[in-house]
Scaffold this active site. Structure first.
Site, PDB file in Angstrom:
ATOM      1  CG  ASP A 102     -13.033  -8.314   1.861  1.00  0.00           C
ATOM      2  OD1 ASP A 102     -12.968  -7.288   1.149  1.00  0.00           O
ATOM      3  OD2 ASP A 102     -12.445  -8.415   2.955  1.00  0.00           O
ATOM      4  CG  HIS A 137     -10.061  -5.175   0.742  1.00  0.00           C
ATOM      5  ND1 HIS A 137     -10.335  -6.321   1.461  1.00  0.00           N
ATOM      6  CD2 HIS A 137      -8.724  -4.976   0.866  1.00  0.00           C
ATOM      7  CE1 HIS A 137      -9.223  -6.792   2.007  1.00  0.00           C
ATOM      8  NE2 HIS A 137      -8.230  -5.990   1.646  1.00  0.00           N
ATOM      9  CG  ASN A 188      -0.981  -6.541  -1.707  1.00  0.00           C
ATOM     10  OD1 ASN A 188      -1.647  -7.079  -2.585  1.00  0.00           O
ATOM     11  ND2 ASN A 188      -1.409  -6.434  -0.448  1.00  0.00           N
ATOM     12  CD  GLU A 248      -2.793  -1.422   2.343  1.00  0.00           C
ATOM     13  OE1 GLU A 248      -2.695  -0.620   3.288  1.00  0.00           O
ATOM     14  OE2 GLU A 248      -3.606  -2.351   2.335  1.00  0.00           O
ATOM     15  CD  GLU A 298      -4.911  -7.600   1.496  1.00  0.00           C
ATOM     16  OE1 GLU A 298      -5.747  -6.836   2.032  1.00  0.00           O
ATOM     17  OE2 GLU A 298      -3.680  -7.442   1.604  1.00  0.00           O
TER      18      GLU A 298
HETATM   19  O1  9MR Z   1      -6.935  -8.390   8.528  1.00  0.00           O
HETATM   20  C1  9MR Z   1      -6.046  -7.496   9.138  1.00  0.00           C
HETATM   21  C2  9MR Z   1      -6.646  -7.049  10.448  1.00  0.00           C
HETATM   22  O2  9MR Z   1      -6.708  -8.117  11.363  1.00  0.00           O
HETATM   23  C3  9MR Z   1      -5.832  -5.938  11.041  1.00  0.00           C
HETATM   24  O3  9MR Z   1      -6.516  -5.419  12.157  1.00  0.00           O
HETATM   25  C4  9MR Z   1      -5.645  -4.847  10.017  1.00  0.00           C
HETATM   26  C5  9MR Z   1      -4.825  -3.736  10.569  1.00  0.00           C
HETATM   27  O4  9MR Z   1      -4.399  -2.852   9.603  1.00  0.00           O
HETATM   28  O5  9MR Z   1      -5.016  -5.385   8.864  1.00  0.00           O
HETATM   29  C6  9MR Z   1      -5.811  -6.302   8.246  1.00  0.00           C
HETATM   30  O6  9MR Z   1      -5.266  -6.721   7.020  1.00  0.00           O
HETATM   31  C7  9MR Z   1      -5.073  -5.724   6.050  1.00  0.00           C
HETATM   32  C8  9MR Z   1      -3.915  -6.161   5.160  1.00  0.00           C
HETATM   33  O7  9MR Z   1      -2.804  -6.442   5.958  1.00  0.00           O
HETATM   34  C9  9MR Z   1      -3.591  -5.108   4.133  1.00  0.00           C
HETATM   35  N1  9MR Z   1      -4.726  -4.732   3.356  1.00  0.00           N
HETATM   36  C10 9MR Z   1      -5.945  -4.433   4.105  1.00  0.00           C
HETATM   37  C11 9MR Z   1      -6.269  -5.540   5.105  1.00  0.00           C
HETATM   38  C12 9MR Z   1      -7.558  -5.251   5.826  1.00  0.00           C
HETATM   39  O8  9MR Z   1      -7.441  -4.137   6.659  1.00  0.00           O
END
Ligand code: 9MR
Length: 481
Positions: A274, A244, A208, A167, A272
């Site tokens: 959803d 997402h 990513n 990101e 990722e």
């Molecule tokens: O699924 C992850 C969640 O448990 C954490 O709280 C969160 C914190 O930033 O990160 C989530 O995963 C993220 C991923 O690492 C990067 N892209 C977005 C995902 C959803 O927030």
């Protein structure tokens, strides 16, 4: 922060009824691993493997203790991304002090279930400990390189790919002004990729991001960056599209966008997935979600260099969505009672349509000896060899089915390359090559092939003038066909 993930503003693409035909997948080639009554279709992983792709999920260590989730994960997915366990705040909570225990648990699950691991992630502005963001800027490069080197070395040979950079972009295509940018400018991106490559030369190295699924300012900036990196010899290997989504709001340019990155010689992956729905759901929104899932899967299937699709999490009951987007939820293929939703059925249908794909050749209703895949049901084994090639390189996914009535305990699969392929690294097997002869021997966690069962291993390699797939196989010295 992740809460910054916003509604895509790209045009909506609504699909009508699915037109996919469900092909009969050759049972000998794609054995059903196991299925609960609610999941009578072949597992998503087997269906994806039949297309030369993977189907993955994200798991946290907490998920590993939730039996309902694991009943699904253990059978459905052949790629896993640790939800949090390989992020900087877990792996290096203080300077030079590393903790790989949580990430190792995810790797252990993967190895026990013949799944590959997508490392996530090495450099990200979020889930970054304060000690890093408050460093004097002159120290950031050294700390970043040490972190990448130590973590990528620890997981060397155990991860298929790394999200080296996560990101990095703002929505307008500018780079985030995080501590890495402040210390090194845009040069931190190439430096991170090169450092990871030195530590683990065989891992595919990704950038990513989210909201880059369609063509927009952010994905355009990433495309320009990728072009620059490749022209400078930076070993960037792929682009991860997080995906997402919001129900009914997929970007219409997703397929074209994926293809333009693939045309640069990069892999692409849906990392990722959803698709959140405004609550309460209705049959119409659940159906639209199914259409959305089918679109994503079909777009990946349509792009040869799309290596696979991963959903973010297993089920609606443990998804990150409700906590981050109040009023939204129901974003996955499985409901809170672990029952498959229309999105699951749509995914199965999309993965089942049109037969199995091998080395760019699609056949209907079974395996083929054209295009690189070879099968056979003589002897007590059947092998499906699925190749994904590009100029100079390839990966092969090999599914070995035990068609006999007794267990195979310890196995070596033998074959010869008709071309000039050279294996560089393997997973789920120890793969050695002498001349054109290749031997793949089980590793500790997949030594047994039950009657009617399968094992799945793979390898990556290079080729120069001829990447023709092997035409016959032996299992423990006996011909499979
Ligand atoms: O699924 C992850 C969640 O448990 C954490 O709280 C969160 C914190 O930033 O990160 C989530 O995963 C993220 C991923 O690492 C990067 N892209 C977005 C995902 C959803 O927030």
């Amino acid at each position: 922060m992740t809460s910054g993930i916003r509604t895509p503003r790209t045009p909506r693409r609504r699909l009508g009824a699915l037109t996919a035909t469900v092909a009969v997948v050759a049972a000998t080639a794609l054995a059903v691993l196991s299925a609960t009554p609610a999941q009578a279709a072949s597992p998503l992983r087997s269906l994806a493997e039949g297309k030369g792709k993977y189907f993955g999920t994200a798991l946290t260590d907490g998920d590993l203790n939730i039996s309902g989730e694991m009943a699904i994960a253990n059978t459905q997915f052949d790629m896993v991304t640790p939800g949090n366990e390989m992020k900087w705040d877990t792996t290096e909570p203080s300077n030079g002090s590393y903790n790989f225990g949580p990430g190792d648990q995810i790797v252990n699950w993967a190895q026990a279930h013949n799944a590959r691991v997508r490392g996530h992630n090495l450099v990200w502005h979020s889930q970054l400990p304060n000690w890093v963001s408050s460093l004097p800027l002159t120290q950031v490069q050294g700390v970043m390189e040490s972190h990448i080197t130590t973590e990528a070395t620890h997981y060397k040979g155990k991860v298929y790919a790394w999200d080296v950079i996560n990101e990095p972009f703002n929505e307008d295509g500018s780079l985030r002004q995080d501590v890495f940018y402040k210390a090194m400018g845009s040069g931190y991106l190439a430096d991170a990729i090169r450092t990871a490559h030195t530590a683990d030369p065989n891992a595919k190295l990704y950038i990513n991001d989210y909201n880059i699924e369609g063509e927009n300012a952010k994905s355009n900036a990433l495309y320009t960056l990728a072009q620059q990196m490749l022209s400078q010899g930076v070993p960037l290997g792929g682009i991860g599209l997080e995906a997402h989504f919001i129900e009914g709001q997929l970007p219409s340019s997703m397929l074209a966008n994926m293809q333009r990155f693939a045309d640069l010689g990069l892999d692409v992956a849906i990392t990722e997935l959803d698709d959140r729905i405004q609550l309460p759901t209705s049959s119409a929104t659940l159906q639209q979600q199914g259409n959305d899932y089918a679109t994503v899967v079909n777009d990946c299937l349509a792009v040869t260099r799309c290596v696979g699709v991963s959903q973010w999490g297993v089920d609606d009951g443990h998804s990150w969505i409700p906590g981050t987007f109040p009023g939204y939820g129901a974003a996955t293929m499985y409901d809170s009672n672990y029952q498959p939703k229309p999105a699951y059925n749509a995914t199965v249908n999309a993965l089942s349509a049109g037969g199995t794909t091998t080395g760019g050749t699609t056949t209907t209703g079974g395996t083929t000896s054209a295009g690189g895949t070879t099968g056979g049901t003589g002897g007590n084994c059947h092998v499906t060899y699925t190749k994904n090639e590009w100029a100079g390189g390839f990966t092969a996914d090999v599914v070995v089915a035990n068609t006999g009535t007794t267990s195979v305990n310890g196995w070596t699969l033998g074959f010869s390359f008709p071309g000039d392929q050279k294996v560089t690294n393997g997973w789920n097997a120890t793969v050695t090559q002498s001349g054109n002869t290749v031997k793949a021997t089980n590793v500790s966690y997949d030594s047994t092939i039950a009657p009617g069962g399968t094992v799945d291993f793979g390898f990556q390699g290079t080729w120069t003038s001829n990447d023709t797939s092997p035409g016959s196989f032996t299992l423990n010295g006996t011909a499979c066909s």
